[in-house]
Design a protein around this motif. Structure first.
Motif, PDB file in Angstrom:
ATOM      1  N   VAL A  53     154.593  57.403  39.827  1.00 25.18           N
ATOM      2  CA  VAL A  53     154.172  58.617  39.118  1.00 25.18           C
ATOM      3  C   VAL A  53     153.922  59.716  40.159  1.00 25.18           C
ATOM      4  N   PHE A  54     154.710  60.785  40.076  1.00 30.37           N
ATOM      5  CA  PHE A  54     154.563  61.932  40.967  1.00 30.37           C
ATOM      6  C   PHE A  54     153.883  63.054  40.192  1.00 30.37           C
ATOM      7  N   VAL A  55     152.819  63.625  40.761  1.00 31.68           N
ATOM      8  CA  VAL A  55     152.080  64.682  40.081  1.00 31.68           C
ATOM      9  C   VAL A  55     151.883  65.866  41.018  1.00 31.68           C
ATOM     10  N   ASP A  56     151.727  67.040  40.422  1.00 29.56           N
ATOM     11  CA  ASP A  56     151.394  68.233  41.190  1.00 29.56           C
ATOM     12  C   ASP A  56     150.731  69.225  40.261  1.00 29.56           C
ATOM     13  N   GLY A  57     149.850  70.044  40.828  1.00 34.15           N
ATOM     14  CA  GLY A  57     149.125  71.009  40.018  1.00 34.15           C
ATOM     15  C   GLY A  57     148.809  72.273  40.772  1.00 34.15           C
ATOM     16  N   PRO A  58     149.822  73.062  41.147  1.00 31.15           N
ATOM     17  CA  PRO A  58     149.538  74.320  41.845  1.00 31.15           C
ATOM     18  C   PRO A  58     148.963  75.365  40.909  1.00 31.15           C
ATOM     19  N   SER A  59     148.194  76.272  41.466  1.00 34.98           N
ATOM     20  CA  SER A  59     147.602  77.355  40.701  1.00 34.98           C
ATOM     21  C   SER A  59     148.348  78.649  41.011  1.00 34.98           C
ATOM     22  N   CYS A  60     148.800  79.343  39.975  1.00 27.97           N
ATOM     23  CA  CYS A  60     149.553  80.587  40.137  1.00 27.97           C
ATOM     24  C   CYS A  60     148.747  81.755  39.557  1.00 27.97           C
ATOM     25  N   LEU A  61     149.205  82.970  39.840  1.00 21.65           N
ATOM     26  CA  LEU A  61     148.523  84.151  39.316  1.00 21.65           C
ATOM     27  C   LEU A  61     148.586  84.200  37.799  1.00 21.65           C
ATOM     28  N   SER A  62     149.696  83.685  37.237  1.00 17.79           N
ATOM     29  CA  SER A  62     149.870  83.756  35.794  1.00 17.79           C
ATOM     30  C   SER A  62     149.164  82.624  35.058  1.00 17.79           C
ATOM     31  N   GLY A  63     148.660  81.646  35.786  1.00 18.68           N
ATOM     32  CA  GLY A  63     147.982  80.528  35.139  1.00 18.68           C
ATOM     33  C   GLY A  63     148.123  79.259  35.954  1.00 18.68           C
ATOM     34  N   CYS A  64     147.711  78.165  35.360  1.00 21.44           N
ATOM     35  CA  CYS A  64     147.782  76.865  36.023  1.00 21.44           C
ATOM     36  C   CYS A  64     148.728  75.952  35.267  1.00 21.44           C
ATOM     37  N   LEU A  80     157.172  65.648  32.535  1.00 17.41           N
ATOM     38  CA  LEU A  80     156.118  66.237  31.713  1.00 17.41           C
ATOM     39  C   LEU A  80     155.647  67.522  32.362  1.00 17.41           C
ATOM     40  N   ALA A  81     155.581  68.596  31.576  1.00 12.21           N
ATOM     41  CA  ALA A  81     155.082  69.882  32.066  1.00 12.21           C
ATOM     42  C   ALA A  81     154.022  70.394  31.106  1.00 12.21           C
ATOM     43  N   LEU A  82     152.873  70.777  31.641  1.00 16.67           N
ATOM     44  CA  LEU A  82     151.778  71.255  30.811  1.00 16.67           C
ATOM     45  C   LEU A  82     151.198  72.530  31.396  1.00 16.67           C
ATOM     46  N   ARG A  83     150.856  73.449  30.527  1.00 15.85           N
ATOM     47  CA  ARG A  83     150.195  74.689  30.930  1.00 15.85           C
ATOM     48  C   ARG A  83     148.716  74.571  30.599  1.00 15.85           C
ATOM     49  N   ILE A  84     147.866  74.903  31.549  1.00 20.08           N
ATOM     50  CA  ILE A  84     146.422  74.849  31.347  1.00 20.08           C
ATOM     51  C   ILE A  84     145.925  76.271  31.153  1.00 20.08           C
ATOM     52  N   ASP A  85     145.450  76.551  29.960  1.00 19.43           N
ATOM     53  CA  ASP A  85     144.967  77.892  29.658  1.00 19.43           C
ATOM     54  C   ASP A  85     143.483  78.071  29.939  1.00 19.43           C
ATOM     55  N   VAL A  93     142.443  72.042  39.225  1.00 18.48           N
ATOM     56  CA  VAL A  93     143.744  71.787  38.608  1.00 18.48           C
ATOM     57  C   VAL A  93     144.447  70.610  39.286  1.00 18.48           C
ATOM     58  N   LYS A  94     144.126  70.351  40.541  1.00 16.88           N
ATOM     59  CA  LYS A  94     144.696  69.183  41.215  1.00 16.88           C
ATOM     60  C   LYS A  94     144.151  67.890  40.620  1.00 16.88           C
ATOM     61  N   TYR A  95     142.853  67.880  40.334  1.00 19.31           N
ATOM     62  CA  TYR A  95     142.284  66.701  39.681  1.00 19.31           C
ATOM     63  C   TYR A  95     142.810  66.563  38.250  1.00 19.31           C
ATOM     64  N   GLU A  96     143.010  67.700  37.585  1.00 20.94           N
ATOM     65  CA  GLU A  96     143.600  67.662  36.251  1.00 20.94           C
ATOM     66  C   GLU A  96     144.982  67.012  36.306  1.00 20.94           C
ATOM     67  N   ALA A  97     145.745  67.328  37.357  1.00 23.08           N
ATOM     68  CA  ALA A  97     147.089  66.761  37.493  1.00 23.08           C
ATOM     69  C   ALA A  97     147.030  65.242  37.612  1.00 23.08           C
ATOM     70  N   MET A 137     133.433  67.885  41.141  1.00 22.48           N
ATOM     71  CA  MET A 137     134.398  66.969  41.731  1.00 22.48           C
ATOM     72  C   MET A 137     133.966  65.519  41.523  1.00 22.48           C
ATOM     73  N   LEU A 138     132.657  65.272  41.617  1.00 19.42           N
ATOM     74  CA  LEU A 138     132.146  63.925  41.389  1.00 19.42           C
ATOM     75  C   LEU A 138     132.409  63.479  39.951  1.00 19.42           C
ATOM     76  N   LYS A 139     132.285  64.411  39.014  1.00 17.48           N
ATOM     77  CA  LYS A 139     132.551  64.070  37.613  1.00 17.48           C
ATOM     78  C   LYS A 139     134.039  63.823  37.380  1.00 17.48           C
ATOM     79  N   TYR A 140     134.874  64.611  38.058  1.00 20.70           N
ATOM     80  CA  TYR A 140     136.316  64.349  37.978  1.00 20.70           C
ATOM     81  C   TYR A 140     136.634  62.946  38.496  1.00 20.70           C
ATOM     82  N   LEU A 141     136.080  62.591  39.637  1.00 17.71           N
ATOM     83  CA  LEU A 141     136.338  61.281  40.221  1.00 17.71           C
ATOM     84  C   LEU A 141     135.869  60.164  39.296  1.00 17.71           C
TER      85      LEU A 141
END
Length: 223
Positions: A53-64, A80-85, A93-97, A137-141
């Motif tokens: 499973v390869f994941v990535d979650g960069p943050s852009c000016l237009s959104g995540c 799979l591609a998802l937009r986070i509003d 967003v990296k932990y979300e990924a 971050m602790l809650k994400y983990l």
């Protein structure tokens, strides 16, 4: 058997094999159950093998956006591609990924996965090499480890950015466009919260409470 060359060969075989104590028995019929047992013994089902499973979650000016590429043991892949509003930081967003990658692999039926990510900090935090001090971050983990318990075995590895280009491209497409229109993408959605109420506490009186209950637990209002 009346031909002389055939009987001659049989005499040679008898002479060669005569020094061994061989007991000849008629072969019994091979039952269908024997073939079934052989297949069960020799063939491993896909879910018992390791899925990548390869994941990535960069943050852009237009959104995540989040990109996930799941490669099954036979080599077939799903994207799979998802937009986070919702408003999340670049680290969040990296932990979300990671969370979305785990959830997608679980939904597709994998039981053993290796998750690949190019973020060293996130990878080392999940492994426990680095200590996360921020409360969020602790809650994400905590949530990632809880989600990962559904697998028989799982691990996360850091890879160079150029080896994660496909997941990165999917994430950037989802982040920059309002709608993703490509046949290569398995599923596109807009994420409000991928975390539970423990990280986004909302009171029962809030207008968001009913929305969160539906998104997280699929609960409809009584009316």
């Amino acid at each position: 058997m009346t031909r002389s060359e055939v009987s001659g060969r049989m005499f040679k075989w008898t002479f060669v094999l005569g020094e061994y104590d061989i007991d000849y028995k008629p072969r019994a019929a091979i039952k269908v159950q024997a073939l079934s047992d052989f297949l069960l013994e020799m063939i491993q089902p896909y879910e018992e093998e390791v899925w990548r499973v390869f994941v990535d979650g960069p943050s852009c000016l237009s959104g995540c956006g989040v990109g996930v590429v799941i490669i099954a043991p036979p080599g077939e892949n799903s994207k799979l591609a998802l937009r986070i509003d919702s408003r999340v930081t670049n680290n969040e967003v990296k932990y979300e990924a990671v969370l979305i990658g785990i959830q997608a692999a679980r939904e597709i039926g994998a039981s053993r996965i290796i998750l690949y990510f190019d973020s060293q900090s996130v990878t080392e935090h999940i492994k426990g090499v680095y200590e996360a001090k921020d409360d969020r971050m602790l809650k994400y983990l905590k949530l990632i480890k809880a989600q990962a318990e559904s697998f028989v075995d799982w691990s996360i590895e850091q890879i160079p950015r150029d080896e994660n280009g496909e997941a990165d491209a999917l994430a950037k497409i989802a982040a920059s466009l309002q709608e993703v229109n490509t046949q290569e993408v398995l599923h596109v959605t807009r994420l409000i919260f991928s975390m539970d109420e423990e990280i986004f506490p909302v009171s029962e009186d809030s207008w968001m409470a009913r929305l969160i209950k539906f998104i997280v637990h699929k609960e409809l209002p009584e009316d």
